[in-house]
Design a protein around this motif. Structure first.
Motif, PDB file in Angstrom:
ATOM      1  N   SER A   3       0.809  -1.212   0.000  1.00 60.82           N
ATOM      2  CA  SER A   3       0.000   0.000   0.000  1.00 60.82           C
ATOM      3  C   SER A   3       0.843   1.263   0.000  1.00 60.82           C
ATOM      4  O   SER A   3       0.323   2.344  -0.165  1.00 60.82           O
ATOM      5  N   LYS A   4       2.186   1.155   0.156  1.00 58.33           N
ATOM      6  CA  LYS A   4       3.034   2.342   0.240  1.00 58.33           C
ATOM      7  C   LYS A   4       3.862   2.522  -1.029  1.00 58.33           C
ATOM      8  O   LYS A   4       4.312   1.559  -1.636  1.00 58.33           O
ATOM      9  N   LEU A   5       4.048   3.798  -1.398  1.00 58.08           N
ATOM     10  CA  LEU A   5       4.775   4.136  -2.617  1.00 58.08           C
ATOM     11  C   LEU A   5       5.312   5.558  -2.520  1.00 58.08           C
ATOM     12  O   LEU A   5       4.831   6.341  -1.693  1.00 58.08           O
ATOM     13  N   THR A 128       3.601  -5.674 -12.477  1.00 55.20           N
ATOM     14  CA  THR A 128       3.896  -6.483 -11.280  1.00 55.20           C
ATOM     15  C   THR A 128       3.492  -5.743 -10.008  1.00 55.20           C
ATOM     16  O   THR A 128       3.032  -6.361  -9.044  1.00 55.20           O
ATOM     17  N   ASP A 129       3.636  -4.402 -10.008  1.00 56.83           N
ATOM     18  CA  ASP A 129       3.185  -3.605  -8.855  1.00 56.83           C
ATOM     19  C   ASP A 129       1.665  -3.640  -8.750  1.00 56.83           C
ATOM     20  O   ASP A 129       1.114  -3.708  -7.651  1.00 56.83           O
ATOM     21  N   GLY A 130       0.987  -3.582  -9.894  1.00 58.14           N
ATOM     22  CA  GLY A 130      -0.467  -3.655  -9.890  1.00 58.14           C
ATOM     23  C   GLY A 130      -0.961  -4.917  -9.201  1.00 58.14           C
ATOM     24  O   GLY A 130      -1.912  -4.883  -8.419  1.00 58.14           O
ATOM     25  N   GLU A 131      -0.282  -6.027  -9.469  1.00 59.86           N
ATOM     26  CA  GLU A 131      -0.641  -7.298  -8.813  1.00 59.86           C
ATOM     27  C   GLU A 131      -0.386  -7.224  -7.313  1.00 59.86           C
ATOM     28  O   GLU A 131      -1.224  -7.635  -6.517  1.00 59.86           O
ATOM     29  N   LYS A 132       0.781  -6.689  -6.931  1.00 62.83           N
ATOM     30  CA  LYS A 132       1.118  -6.578  -5.502  1.00 62.83           C
ATOM     31  C   LYS A 132       0.156  -5.661  -4.760  1.00 62.83           C
ATOM     32  O   LYS A 132      -0.183  -5.902  -3.607  1.00 62.83           O
ATOM     33  N   PHE A 133      -0.281  -4.586  -5.435  1.00 64.91           N
ATOM     34  CA  PHE A 133      -1.166  -3.606  -4.807  1.00 64.91           C
ATOM     35  C   PHE A 133      -2.638  -4.005  -4.923  1.00 64.91           C
ATOM     36  O   PHE A 133      -3.493  -3.397  -4.300  1.00 64.91           O
ATOM     37  N   GLY A 134      -2.930  -4.990  -5.757  1.00 58.99           N
ATOM     38  CA  GLY A 134      -4.304  -5.426  -5.938  1.00 58.99           C
ATOM     39  C   GLY A 134      -5.165  -4.420  -6.683  1.00 58.99           C
ATOM     40  O   GLY A 134      -6.358  -4.284  -6.406  1.00 58.99           O
ATOM     41  N   VAL A 135      -4.558  -3.707  -7.649  1.00 58.18           N
ATOM     42  CA  VAL A 135      -5.290  -2.720  -8.452  1.00 58.18           C
ATOM     43  C   VAL A 135      -5.029  -2.984  -9.927  1.00 58.18           C
ATOM     44  O   VAL A 135      -4.071  -3.664 -10.294  1.00 58.18           O
ATOM     45  N   LEU A 157      -6.149   8.431  -9.964  1.00 57.10           N
ATOM     46  CA  LEU A 157      -6.200   7.461 -11.053  1.00 57.10           C
ATOM     47  C   LEU A 157      -4.996   6.535 -10.988  1.00 57.10           C
ATOM     48  O   LEU A 157      -3.868   6.992 -10.804  1.00 57.10           O
ATOM     49  N   VAL A 158      -5.211   5.247 -11.152  1.00 54.98           N
ATOM     50  CA  VAL A 158      -4.127   4.269 -11.213  1.00 54.98           C
ATOM     51  C   VAL A 158      -3.850   3.947 -12.677  1.00 54.98           C
ATOM     52  O   VAL A 158      -4.765   3.601 -13.425  1.00 54.98           O
ATOM     53  N   ARG A 159      -2.581   4.086 -13.069  1.00 55.05           N
ATOM     54  CA  ARG A 159      -2.154   3.757 -14.432  1.00 55.05           C
ATOM     55  C   ARG A 159      -1.156   2.612 -14.340  1.00 55.05           C
ATOM     56  O   ARG A 159      -0.072   2.782 -13.804  1.00 55.05           O
ATOM     57  N   VAL A 160      -1.549   1.445 -14.828  1.00 58.43           N
ATOM     58  CA  VAL A 160      -0.717   0.249 -14.761  1.00 58.43           C
ATOM     59  C   VAL A 160      -0.245  -0.091 -16.168  1.00 58.43           C
ATOM     60  O   VAL A 160      -1.047  -0.121 -17.102  1.00 58.43           O
TER      61      VAL A 160
END
Length: 190
Positions: A3-5, A128-135, A157-160
């Motif tokens: 959850s942190k970035l 890969t971050d999208g998977e880890k963050f669940g988004v 907005l999340v951009r994966v």
């Protein structure tokens, strides 16, 4: 789940399309890379232009590379008021319904009919971050900053994508208002 970035504050800048680059700097002109930015393949250029609105001019707006499919000016809300244009908040690349301005370069001028915007706050992340963050790409999240002026940013907005590096982007006014600086750690609120 992660959850942190990190967060990064973005100052006013312009992305140029090839035709506008040719008009502003001369036919066949090549941008001069001065500094790589945090997102892979993105860089700050030596070149600067002036943005002219109905009210005032903002001089020395940095060009960012590489060349885009079309020209887009990203400013803050205060910059919009300075120029005398409405502060339209849009996702990068979505210029529909945005105001225009005159762009002045060393070799010519361009009258943009649209493309001047306040960029919506957003998070870049690799798949890969999208998977880890669940988004997933296109999700909207809330993000909390820390510190004495900590805030919760809504509508982020999340951009994966394969070409992104993990980082939240806000304009410099939002970042300053939250007491944030480049590299500070923020947290997606579940």
């Amino acid at each position: 789940m992660e959850s942190k970035l990190p967060i990064a504050l973005s100052n006013r800048h312009i992305h140029l399309g090839q035709e506008d680059l040719n008009t502003l700097f001369g036919e066949g002109y090549q941008l001069t890379r001065t500094k790589d930015l945090s997102q892979p393949g993105q860089y700050a250029c030596e070149e600067k232009v002036d943005i002219v609105g109905p009210k005032r001019t903002i001089k020395g707006v940095r060009v960012l590379g590489p060349i885009r499919s079309r020209t887009q000016v990203e400013i803050s809300v205060s910059d919009a008021f300075t120029l005398g244009v409405p502060p339209v908040v849009k996702n990068s690349g979505d210029v529909e319904g945005t105001p225009g301005a005159k762009i002045i370069g060393p070799k010519g001028e361009v009258d943009l009919k649209d493309g001047v915007m306040v960029a919506a706050r957003h998070i870049h992340m690799h798949t890969t971050d999208g998977e880890k963050f669940g988004v997933k790409d296109g999700d909207i999240v809330r993000v909390k900053t820390e510190g004495i002026r900590g805030v919760i940013f809504e509508n982020v907005l999340v951009r994966v994508g394969e070409k992104f590096a993990l980082e939240m982007h806000v304009d410099i006014e939002e970042g300053n208002g939250a007491g944030a600086k480049n590299g500070d750690i923020v947290e997606i609120i579940r």
